[in-house]
Design a protein around this motif. Structure first.
Motif, PDB file in Angstrom:
ATOM      1  N   CYS A  83      -6.311  -2.844   8.932  1.00 46.56           N
ATOM      2  CA  CYS A  83      -6.970  -2.961   7.581  1.00 46.56           C
ATOM      3  C   CYS A  83      -6.216  -4.244   6.883  1.00 46.56           C
ATOM      4  O   CYS A  83      -5.705  -4.988   7.484  1.00 46.56           O
TER       5      CYS A  83
ATOM      6  N   SER B 175      -6.399   3.146   9.053  1.00 47.81           N
ATOM      7  CA  SER B 175      -7.157   1.997   9.983  1.00 47.81           C
ATOM      8  C   SER B 175      -6.818   2.486  11.422  1.00 47.81           C
ATOM      9  O   SER B 175      -7.675   2.134  12.340  1.00 47.81           O
TER      10      SER B 175
ATOM     11  N   CYS C 175     -10.568   0.726   5.170  1.00 42.60           N
ATOM     12  CA  CYS C 175      -9.882  -0.234   4.048  1.00 42.60           C
ATOM     13  C   CYS C 175     -10.348  -1.821   4.287  1.00 42.60           C
ATOM     14  O   CYS C 175      -9.530  -2.541   4.566  1.00 42.60           O
TER      15      CYS C 175
ATOM     16  N   ARG D 254       0.585  -6.079   7.855  1.00 42.98           N
ATOM     17  CA  ARG D 254       1.960  -6.227   7.910  1.00 42.98           C
ATOM     18  C   ARG D 254       2.573  -6.361   9.069  1.00 42.98           C
ATOM     19  O   ARG D 254       2.425  -5.522   9.994  1.00 42.98           O
TER      20      ARG D 254
ATOM     21  N   CYS E 296       0.847  -1.317   0.034  1.00 38.56           N
ATOM     22  CA  CYS E 296      -0.214  -0.030  -0.103  1.00 38.56           C
ATOM     23  C   CYS E 296       0.960   1.213   0.028  1.00 38.56           C
ATOM     24  O   CYS E 296       1.886   0.890   0.436  1.00 38.56           O
ATOM     25  N   GLN E 297       0.204   2.407  -0.478  1.00 38.81           N
ATOM     26  CA  GLN E 297       1.260   3.468  -0.404  1.00 38.81           C
ATOM     27  C   GLN E 297       1.435   4.195   0.841  1.00 38.81           C
ATOM     28  O   GLN E 297       2.465   4.727   1.045  1.00 38.81           O
ATOM     29  N   ASP E 298       0.279   3.589   1.518  1.00 40.66           N
ATOM     30  CA  ASP E 298       0.672   4.230   3.240  1.00 40.66           C
ATOM     31  C   ASP E 298       1.397   3.164   3.722  1.00 40.66           C
ATOM     32  O   ASP E 298       0.891   2.074   4.154  1.00 40.66           O
TER      33      ASP E 298
END
Ligand code: SF4
Length: 279
Positions: free
Chosen positions: A269, A148, A182, A273, A66-68
């Protein structure tokens, strides 16, 4: 006493930051598969397929899921028979985060709260250190996205609220969050302790692999009941409708003060990770 040079910790944290941001765990991918089998919304199924495809591309091309790329949250279990040499543990971890986000071309997302000026290297990381027995160190890096995290809450229930109070608060929190975190999400719940400990437990509960059982039978049952209620809300993948609003509910609990009933909900979300290593 086992000597460990802090330089090794920096290297490990650097690698974990990059790995966590590009390689979604097998447990999450399998949870997508299970969700696809149950999902009744065709659009929901398509979104779950896209999430799997996104994870495949991220891993193969070593680009972020994800970009975030998140706030670097680091959990450390430090054996009391370890003698750290060559520097300071906290500094070594911060340097690892600095290097990982630089070398992995990961977005730097940390800023001054008022001035909104970016710190430029994704530090400071949030570090939770626990002293354990033994002569090893376990390091877990869990990048946490802002979307999130913003939907998470801590509340102080009253003792009379009971289990029904927990369910009501958690389900309402997920309902009000809608598409913001998300979904499909993983809902981490911390019960008991104090105000700050409940939040820590909620965060830590997210480290448990998906589809694993809670070791406490009562909490395992409660996780299932809350998950069922959440998935009846109809929010669905990315908030576009369906049964798969959350992939899992995880609970960690500890005793609390006789006058208190702390409860924390940390929403995670689909970019679930976290990577770990042991030295
Ligand atoms: S909430 Fe998660 S998936 Fe959504 S933008 Fe943030 S990190 Fe990415």
């Amino acid at each position: 006493m086992r000597e460990i040079h802090v330089k090794l910790i920096t290297e490990k944290v650097r690698d974990l930051c990059m790995e966590a941001n590009t390689d979604l765990g097998e447990d999450v991918l399998q949870a997508f598969d299970r969700a696809m089998e149950k999902e009744e919304s065709p659009l929901g199924v398509e979104i779950l397929k896209e999430l799997k495809e996104n994870a495949r591309i991220a891993k193969e091309e070593s680009v972020p899921i994800c970009q975030d790329t998140g706030f670097a949250v680091v959990f450390v279990e430090l054996g009391q028979d370890v003698h750290l040499v060559g520097g300071n543990l906290n500094e070594a971890i911060q340097e690892g985060v600095r290097q990982g986000y630089r070398d992995g071309y990961l977005r730097k997302s940390i800023c001054h709260p008022f001035k909104r000026v970016n710190t430029g290297d994704n530090t400071p990381a949030i570090i939770h250190t626990e002293i354990i027995s033994g002569d090893h160190i376990k390091i877990m890096v869990a990048p946490k996205g802002g979307g999130s995290e913003n939907m998470s809450r801590v509340t102080m229930l009253t003792p009379s609220d009971g289990i029904e109070g927990i369910k009501r608060f958690v389900v309402q929190r997920v309902k009000e969050s809608g598409s913001n975190p998300c979904p499909p999400t993983i809902v981490g719940i911390g019960i008991g302790g104090t105000f700050e400990q409940a939040a820590f437990l909620a965060k830590k509960s997210l480290l448990r692999p998906l589809n694993s059982k809670n070791s406490d039978i009562e909490l395992d049952q409660l996780e299932s009941e809350i998950l069922t209620e959440i998935n009846q809300l109809g929010i669905g993948p990315q908030g576009l409708g369906g049964r798969t609003t959350s992939l899992a509910v995880h609970i960690l609990m500890m005793p609390c003060h006789i006058a208190s009933f702390p409860l924390a909900v940390n929403i995670q979300c689909h970019a679930q990770r976290h990577k770990e290593t042991e030295i």
